[in-house]
Design an enzyme around this catalytic site. Sequence first.
Site, PDB file in Angstrom:
ATOM      1  N   SER A   1     -21.332  23.866 -44.355  1.00 56.57           N
ATOM      2  CA  SER A   1     -20.309  23.555 -43.362  1.00 56.57           C
ATOM      3  C   SER A   1     -20.075  22.056 -43.280  1.00 56.57           C
ATOM      4  O   SER A   1     -19.705  21.422 -44.255  1.00 56.57           O
ATOM      5  CB  SER A   1     -20.695  24.157 -42.006  1.00 56.57           C
TER       6      SER A   1
ATOM      7  N   ASP B   1     -12.959  21.271 -41.802  1.00 56.22           N
ATOM      8  CA  ASP B   1     -14.265  20.899 -42.341  1.00 56.22           C
ATOM      9  C   ASP B   1     -14.394  21.432 -43.769  1.00 56.22           C
ATOM     10  O   ASP B   1     -13.507  22.147 -44.264  1.00 56.22           O
ATOM     11  CB  ASP B   1     -15.385  21.387 -41.422  1.00 56.22           C
TER      12      ASP B   1
ATOM     13  N   ASP C   1     -15.874  23.798 -45.484  1.00 49.60           N
ATOM     14  CA  ASP C   1     -15.697  25.212 -45.839  1.00 49.60           C
ATOM     15  C   ASP C   1     -14.555  25.859 -45.067  1.00 49.60           C
ATOM     16  O   ASP C   1     -14.364  27.073 -45.131  1.00 49.60           O
ATOM     17  CB  ASP C   1     -16.995  26.000 -45.665  1.00 49.60           C
TER      18      ASP C   1
ATOM     19  N   ASP D   1     -13.819  26.543 -41.939  1.00 45.93           N
ATOM     20  CA  ASP D   1     -13.895  27.480 -40.821  1.00 45.93           C
ATOM     21  C   ASP D   1     -13.706  26.767 -39.479  1.00 45.93           C
ATOM     22  O   ASP D   1     -13.567  27.426 -38.448  1.00 45.93           O
ATOM     23  CB  ASP D   1     -15.194  28.295 -40.839  1.00 45.93           C
TER      24      ASP D   1
END
Length: 575
Positions: free
Chosen positions: A146, A305, A307, A309
């Site tokens: 993340s 961010d 990834d 999400d």
Amino acid sequence: MDWKTNHLRWKNAASLDAELTTQLQQLQEDETSLEDAFYKNLEFGTGGMRGKLGPGTNRMNLYTIRRAVEGLAKYIENRGQEWKEKGIAIAYDSRHMSKEFAVEAARVLGAHGIKTYVFTSLRPTPELSFAVRYLHTAGGIVITASHNPPEYNGFKVYNEDGGQLPLEQAAEVIDYVNQVENELTVDVADQVELEEQGLLEWIDKKVDDAYLKELRSVSFNPHMNHDMADELQVVFTPLHGTAKFLVEEGLKQMGLKHVHTVEEQAQPDPEFPSVESPNPEEHQAFELAIKKGKQVGADILIGTDPDADRLGVAVPDADDDYTVLSGNQLGALMLDYILSQHSDLPDNGLLIKTIVTSEFGRKVADYYDVATLDTLTGFKFIGEKIREFERTGEYEFLFGYEESYGFLVKEFARDKDAVQAAILAAELALFWKSKGKTLLEALDELYQRYGYYVEDLQSIKLDGKEGTEKIQSIMEAFRGMEIDQVGSLKVVAVEDYASSKRHHVAEGKESEITLPKSNVLKFILEEDCWFCLRPSGTEPKIKFYYGVKSDSFNESLDRLEQLKTYVNEKLHALV
């Protein structure tokens, strides 16, 4: 095993990966680092695992990946041949070793005869969630840390619904993982042989196109988007991560004509060279986007961010600059817009938020006669509730969000989805521009209607074994405190989610908390004020959440300062 035994086991392994061998040799004279790398197995928790890259049982590497996937493979095998044939979808982000870990996961699963669908290149976490549902697989894996620093990577597991593993399933997988005695001896299959046998299938455009088709449903006012497509100036940054293609395509589908991507942050880069932290929660991450925004006169800045999400947004302010909205503020604006655009809201409509998310959202939902449900922190609990109500019909999901910039608009994904949120945020900015207002002016309208909700978050980072022990001691110390007043505000109740008990202070009574047990402590104060303590599940931190409300912004800031001062004085005595 103690850390020295674990270290020797790795040091004497006959076929240890060459790069890890070199890194291990470099640590030989640093006993403190060696102990931290080997004193325990990297914890596989309810959301998977996350840690620093490097050699050791407490690090992210090929062997700890193999151990985790071996446990998952045993879990799939236990469910029968049909689940092995359904297979596992695998995605990965832009971090160091992400693709290598994804392929390694496929090799372990392949050794058990379990089919895998692996993306040919990096993809956002929410697209993995969607891919599980679209391909009807038995679950999914995403390799990501993340928004953590570059030296981290992680491993998350998804169930057949496309959501992160709920507690019961997670406990079963964790049990299988913990049964793996030696991560160095896990069997892996040959990649080429798996491809030839059809046990490893590479996926890309087919899933992308299906996701983008569903993404059209996130727009609530397509006619406005079409008619005003030339009116909105958008600046977008993927922060060196995975979101570029899907967000740009999604905004193009909306019809927007002026989308400016921050060139310096457009390409994937595991070092995230242009930011101190690749986290849209951090204002520093928006510096280049703000610079670009001023050049083009942007109405909204959007950042995702690595990834994809989490979504952050910055908007023009009265000082000819840009203000970064909090997750709570953006969530309230999104919720108000979604509910206002429904011509006929369902009688059983539902907002789902977490216990550390502002009460602002509940007030907005109340205004539209929509119910609100709180869950524990972590979007998997929101996804789990969506699935439950989809099955029972008790509620109709309308929106889900958490304060840490996680939003879900439509349930074709079952995890927080920054791509969906980016589309909605752009439409939100266009809607309010059509009314002659900025998003800050729109937010002020909500404050005037519902009260001035203000929140804050403080984190204390405590690394290593000693840090873990200190975090636990802080939690226990606060559990032992008898707190009946904080500043001018009385304590109404104390909620201990570890014991599932709610202590009602004035009455001296207790009631049950029906949510799953978790190491969280929340102090409920009068007048919609509160503070909460929670160890992070993904980082070596303890987090302190604060929420206040009053009839004026200045009074809310004063109340917030009272809470923070009180907690920090207690902390100063403990740390």
